[in-house]
Design a protein around this motif. Structure first.
Motif, PDB file in Angstrom:
ATOM      1  N   GLY A 153       0.710  -1.104   0.001  1.00 28.67           N
ATOM      2  CA  GLY A 153       0.052  -0.166   0.091  1.00 28.67           C
ATOM      3  C   GLY A 153       0.888   1.337  -0.189  1.00 28.67           C
ATOM      4  O   GLY A 153       0.400   2.423   0.080  1.00 28.67           O
ATOM      5  N   ARG A 154       2.219   1.029   0.056  1.00 28.58           N
ATOM      6  CA  ARG A 154       3.100   2.419   0.081  1.00 28.58           C
ATOM      7  C   ARG A 154       3.994   1.931  -0.722  1.00 28.58           C
ATOM      8  O   ARG A 154       4.266   0.711  -1.329  1.00 28.58           O
ATOM      9  N   GLY A 155       4.771   2.942  -1.366  1.00 32.53           N
ATOM     10  CA  GLY A 155       5.931   2.787  -2.397  1.00 32.53           C
ATOM     11  C   GLY A 155       5.400   2.733  -3.778  1.00 32.53           C
ATOM     12  O   GLY A 155       4.252   3.065  -3.984  1.00 32.53           O
ATOM     13  N   ASN A 156       6.151   2.469  -4.786  1.00 31.19           N
ATOM     14  CA  ASN A 156       6.108   2.311  -6.007  1.00 31.19           C
ATOM     15  C   ASN A 156       5.866   0.671  -6.650  1.00 31.19           C
ATOM     16  O   ASN A 156       6.996   0.095  -6.137  1.00 31.19           O
ATOM     17  N   ASN A 157       4.768   0.539  -7.130  1.00 31.15           N
ATOM     18  CA  ASN A 157       4.621  -0.876  -7.421  1.00 31.15           C
ATOM     19  C   ASN A 157       3.201  -0.846  -8.401  1.00 31.15           C
ATOM     20  O   ASN A 157       2.496  -0.091  -8.602  1.00 31.15           O
ATOM     21  N   PHE A 158       2.949  -2.201  -8.657  1.00 34.89           N
ATOM     22  CA  PHE A 158       2.096  -2.267  -9.828  1.00 34.89           C
ATOM     23  C   PHE A 158       0.441  -1.925  -9.152  1.00 34.89           C
ATOM     24  O   PHE A 158      -0.230  -1.253 -10.007  1.00 34.89           O
ATOM     25  N   LEU A 159       0.467  -2.108  -8.040  1.00 34.38           N
ATOM     26  CA  LEU A 159      -1.072  -1.684  -7.428  1.00 34.38           C
ATOM     27  C   LEU A 159      -1.090  -0.405  -7.457  1.00 34.38           C
ATOM     28  O   LEU A 159      -2.231   0.181  -7.936  1.00 34.38           O
ATOM     29  N   LYS A 160      -0.328   0.534  -6.911  1.00 30.33           N
ATOM     30  CA  LYS A 160      -0.293   1.761  -6.948  1.00 30.33           C
ATOM     31  C   LYS A 160      -0.248   2.568  -8.467  1.00 30.33           C
ATOM     32  O   LYS A 160      -0.785   3.432  -8.533  1.00 30.33           O
ATOM     33  N   THR A 161       0.528   1.738  -9.167  1.00 28.93           N
ATOM     34  CA  THR A 161       0.480   2.413 -10.738  1.00 28.93           C
ATOM     35  C   THR A 161      -0.997   2.027 -11.247  1.00 28.93           C
ATOM     36  O   THR A 161      -1.360   3.136 -11.900  1.00 28.93           O
ATOM     37  N   ILE A 162      -1.555   1.212 -11.303  1.00 25.13           N
ATOM     38  CA  ILE A 162      -2.768   0.785 -11.434  1.00 25.13           C
ATOM     39  C   ILE A 162      -3.930   1.712 -10.953  1.00 25.13           C
ATOM     40  O   ILE A 162      -4.753   2.300 -11.787  1.00 25.13           O
ATOM     41  N   LEU A 163      -3.855   1.858  -9.830  1.00 26.91           N
ATOM     42  CA  LEU A 163      -4.729   3.036  -8.976  1.00 26.91           C
ATOM     43  C   LEU A 163      -4.554   4.388  -9.745  1.00 26.91           C
ATOM     44  O   LEU A 163      -5.646   5.004  -9.962  1.00 26.91           O
ATOM     45  N   ARG A 164      -3.405   4.746 -10.018  1.00 22.21           N
ATOM     46  CA  ARG A 164      -3.064   6.036 -10.775  1.00 22.21           C
ATOM     47  C   ARG A 164      -3.679   6.041 -11.815  1.00 22.21           C
ATOM     48  O   ARG A 164      -4.557   7.158 -12.450  1.00 22.21           O
ATOM     49  N   LEU A 165      -3.366   4.920 -12.828  1.00 21.92           N
ATOM     50  CA  LEU A 165      -3.792   5.042 -14.321  1.00 21.92           C
ATOM     51  C   LEU A 165      -5.264   4.940 -14.468  1.00 21.92           C
ATOM     52  O   LEU A 165      -5.871   5.470 -15.199  1.00 21.92           O
ATOM     53  N   ALA A 166      -6.120   4.184 -13.481  1.00 23.39           N
ATOM     54  CA  ALA A 166      -7.306   4.001 -13.577  1.00 23.39           C
ATOM     55  C   ALA A 166      -8.032   5.251 -13.289  1.00 23.39           C
ATOM     56  O   ALA A 166      -9.227   5.205 -13.787  1.00 23.39           O
ATOM     57  N   ALA A 167      -7.515   6.077 -12.523  1.00 26.16           N
ATOM     58  CA  ALA A 167      -8.284   7.367 -12.090  1.00 26.16           C
ATOM     59  C   ALA A 167      -8.038   8.425 -13.169  1.00 26.16           C
ATOM     60  O   ALA A 167      -8.799   9.241 -13.325  1.00 26.16           O
ATOM     61  N   GLU A 168      -6.851   8.174 -14.050  1.00 30.04           N
ATOM     62  CA  GLU A 168      -6.589   8.971 -15.144  1.00 30.04           C
ATOM     63  C   GLU A 168      -7.171   8.720 -16.408  1.00 30.04           C
ATOM     64  O   GLU A 168      -7.213   9.614 -17.313  1.00 30.04           O
ATOM     65  N   ARG A 169      -7.222   7.113 -16.830  1.00 26.56           N
ATOM     66  CA  ARG A 169      -7.522   6.986 -18.400  1.00 26.56           C
ATOM     67  C   ARG A 169      -8.766   6.009 -18.235  1.00 26.56           C
ATOM     68  O   ARG A 169      -8.937   5.485 -17.315  1.00 26.56           O
ATOM     69  N   GLU A 170      -9.424   6.043 -19.356  1.00 26.12           N
ATOM     70  CA  GLU A 170     -10.795   5.162 -19.437  1.00 26.12           C
ATOM     71  C   GLU A 170     -10.210   3.887 -20.223  1.00 26.12           C
ATOM     72  O   GLU A 170     -10.874   3.175 -19.742  1.00 26.12           O
ATOM     73  N   GLU A 171      -9.179   3.875 -20.847  1.00 25.01           N
ATOM     74  CA  GLU A 171      -8.818   2.391 -21.203  1.00 25.01           C
ATOM     75  C   GLU A 171      -7.125   2.363 -20.860  1.00 25.01           C
ATOM     76  O   GLU A 171      -6.554   3.066 -20.779  1.00 25.01           O
ATOM     77  N   LEU A 172      -7.185   0.813 -20.325  1.00 20.04           N
ATOM     78  CA  LEU A 172      -5.704   0.456 -20.120  1.00 20.04           C
ATOM     79  C   LEU A 172      -5.315  -0.777 -20.956  1.00 20.04           C
ATOM     80  O   LEU A 172      -6.392  -1.488 -21.400  1.00 20.04           O
ATOM     81  N   LYS A 173      -4.202  -0.816 -21.197  1.00 18.86           N
ATOM     82  CA  LYS A 173      -3.541  -2.090 -21.804  1.00 18.86           C
ATOM     83  C   LYS A 173      -2.752  -2.648 -20.899  1.00 18.86           C
ATOM     84  O   LYS A 173      -1.722  -2.190 -20.734  1.00 18.86           O
ATOM     85  N   ILE A 174      -3.139  -3.984 -20.588  1.00 20.67           N
ATOM     86  CA  ILE A 174      -2.254  -4.985 -19.566  1.00 20.67           C
ATOM     87  C   ILE A 174      -1.826  -6.170 -20.111  1.00 20.67           C
ATOM     88  O   ILE A 174      -2.697  -6.818 -20.789  1.00 20.67           O
ATOM     89  N   VAL A 175      -0.600  -6.498 -20.009  1.00 23.82           N
ATOM     90  CA  VAL A 175      -0.054  -7.947 -20.531  1.00 23.82           C
ATOM     91  C   VAL A 175      -0.943  -8.883 -19.831  1.00 23.82           C
ATOM     92  O   VAL A 175      -1.067  -9.088 -18.604  1.00 23.82           O
ATOM     93  N   ALA A 176      -1.170  -9.978 -20.616  1.00 23.28           N
ATOM     94  CA  ALA A 176      -2.118 -10.850 -20.483  1.00 23.28           C
ATOM     95  C   ALA A 176      -1.713 -12.230 -20.212  1.00 23.28           C
ATOM     96  O   ALA A 176      -2.122 -13.276 -19.980  1.00 23.28           O
ATOM     97  N   ASP A 177      -0.366 -12.634 -20.914  1.00 21.38           N
ATOM     98  CA  ASP A 177       0.216 -13.825 -21.231  1.00 21.38           C
ATOM     99  C   ASP A 177       1.536 -14.135 -20.205  1.00 21.38           C
ATOM    100  O   ASP A 177       2.285 -15.061 -20.420  1.00 21.38           O
ATOM    101  N   GLN A 178       1.700 -13.396 -19.011  1.00 22.30           N
ATOM    102  CA  GLN A 178       2.452 -13.526 -17.959  1.00 22.30           C
ATOM    103  C   GLN A 178       1.732 -13.972 -16.692  1.00 22.30           C
ATOM    104  O   GLN A 178       0.910 -13.317 -16.423  1.00 22.30           O
ATOM    105  N   ILE A 179       2.039 -15.190 -16.022  1.00 21.75           N
ATOM    106  CA  ILE A 179       1.256 -15.776 -15.060  1.00 21.75           C
ATOM    107  C   ILE A 179       2.112 -15.711 -13.795  1.00 21.75           C
ATOM    108  O   ILE A 179       3.271 -16.361 -13.934  1.00 21.75           O
ATOM    109  N   GLY A 180       1.504 -15.218 -12.670  1.00 24.98           N
ATOM    110  CA  GLY A 180       2.280 -15.229 -11.491  1.00 24.98           C
ATOM    111  C   GLY A 180       1.375 -15.230 -10.365  1.00 24.98           C
ATOM    112  O   GLY A 180       0.185 -15.170 -10.306  1.00 24.98           O
TER     113      GLY A 180
END
Length: 295
Positions: A153-180
């Motif tokens: 919930g702190r620092g720079n990471n995928f969660l924080k990045t998605i929260l920021r981008l989802a608040a700014e952009r109507e559409e996102l493109k995210i990689v779907a063929d890497q699994i973990g």
């Protein structure tokens, strides 16, 4: 019990500084006190405090930048852990080192076990594997914990990045063929505290065996699935206004980066769960708990 903790201001280090308090005296050191790139100073810190346990979540983590900063990546991720192991052996301390799913090439179709052959496909993974090997060659008492897709919930990471981008952009493109398995930093910290406590008891009765363990949440998803779950939880919570309407799945080739990533980052946690009597939570349940704490 005295515990020396590096990287105490990082995502995992910050959580460790809190979860370790019930099991011992925690001596926190940050980069200005114990720069992993300064091997002499690193030795001095350990000689000064003479801890019973050394826990090292600090690392060079800039995966793409490592492709052009190989010397720095290997200094911090390979040479420094070797020095920690040497000093740990001198004072009889237990060393806990964190590693990564990136030690594997991702070509296996099932989750990787600790006994599977390593074959990193990028410099970052190569440097972390070299750190594992440096510790093992010194043969101090050690626990090497491989984890994956760490967020908090702190620092720079995928969660924080998605929260920021989802608040700014109507559409996102995210990689779907890497699994973990997305893994919350607090889960890593709480699990570490549990296994360190048990490991120290085992050492007292000469029943401790150094080993490599996989430590991630259970279950798996893609980066695209991770992003979709983040947005879904945000909407359920109603804490943040989102512009995002669509998250498009794209292949890795649609988002080229300097460092190659493994397609399969799934790690089997059976060895850790059996050895330490744990059941690791699902990635989405842990994510929901983490996001409950977000402002």
């Amino acid at each position: 019990m005295k515990i020396l903790l590096s990287g105490a201001t990082g995502q995992v280090g910050w959580e460790l500084a809190r979860t370790l308090l019930p099991i011992g005296e925690v001596v926190e050191v940050n980069r200005t006190q114990a720069d992993l790139a300064d091997l002499k100073a690193l030795r001095g810190i350990i000689q000064q405090y003479k801890p019973n346990v050394i826990i090292n979540p600090a690392a060079y983590t800039a995966v793409d930048k490592a492709e052009t900063e190989q010397e720095q990546a290997f200094l911090i991720n390979a040479e420094a852990p070797g020095v920690l192991a040497e000093e740990a052996k001198k004072i009889g301390a237990l060393l806990v080192q964190y590693s990564t799913d990136y030690v594997f090439d991702g070509t296996k179709s099932t989750p990787y076990t600790e006994d599977d052959a390593t074959n990193p496909v990028n410099v970052y993974g190569q440097s972390k594997l070299a750190g594992e090997q440096a510790i093992q060659s010194v043969a101090c008492d050690y626990l090497i914990l491989r984890t994956s897709w760490v967020y908090a919930g702190r620092g720079n990471n995928f969660l924080k990045t998605i929260l920021r981008l989802a608040a700014e952009r109507e559409e996102l493109k995210i990689v779907a063929d890497q699994i973990g398995a997305p893994t919350w930093a607090r889960l890593i910290a709480e699990t570490t505290a549990h296994i360190v406590r048990q490991a120290m008891l085992e050492r007292q009765v000469n029943n401790f065996n150094s080993s490599v363990y996989h430590l991630t949440s259970s279950g798996d998803t893609s980066w695209h699935g991770f992003a979709e779950k983040i947005v879904k939880i945000v909407r359920e919570q109603g804490k943040l206004a989102l512009k995002n309407r669509t998250i498009h799945p794209i292949p890795t080739t649609g988002y080229p980066l300097p460092a190659k990533r493994p397609a399969n980052s799934r790690l089997s946690t059976s060895r850790l769960e059996q050895q330490f009597g744990l059941t690791l939570p699902s990635w989405d349940n842990a994510l929901r708990l983490c996001m409950q704490e977000l402002d």
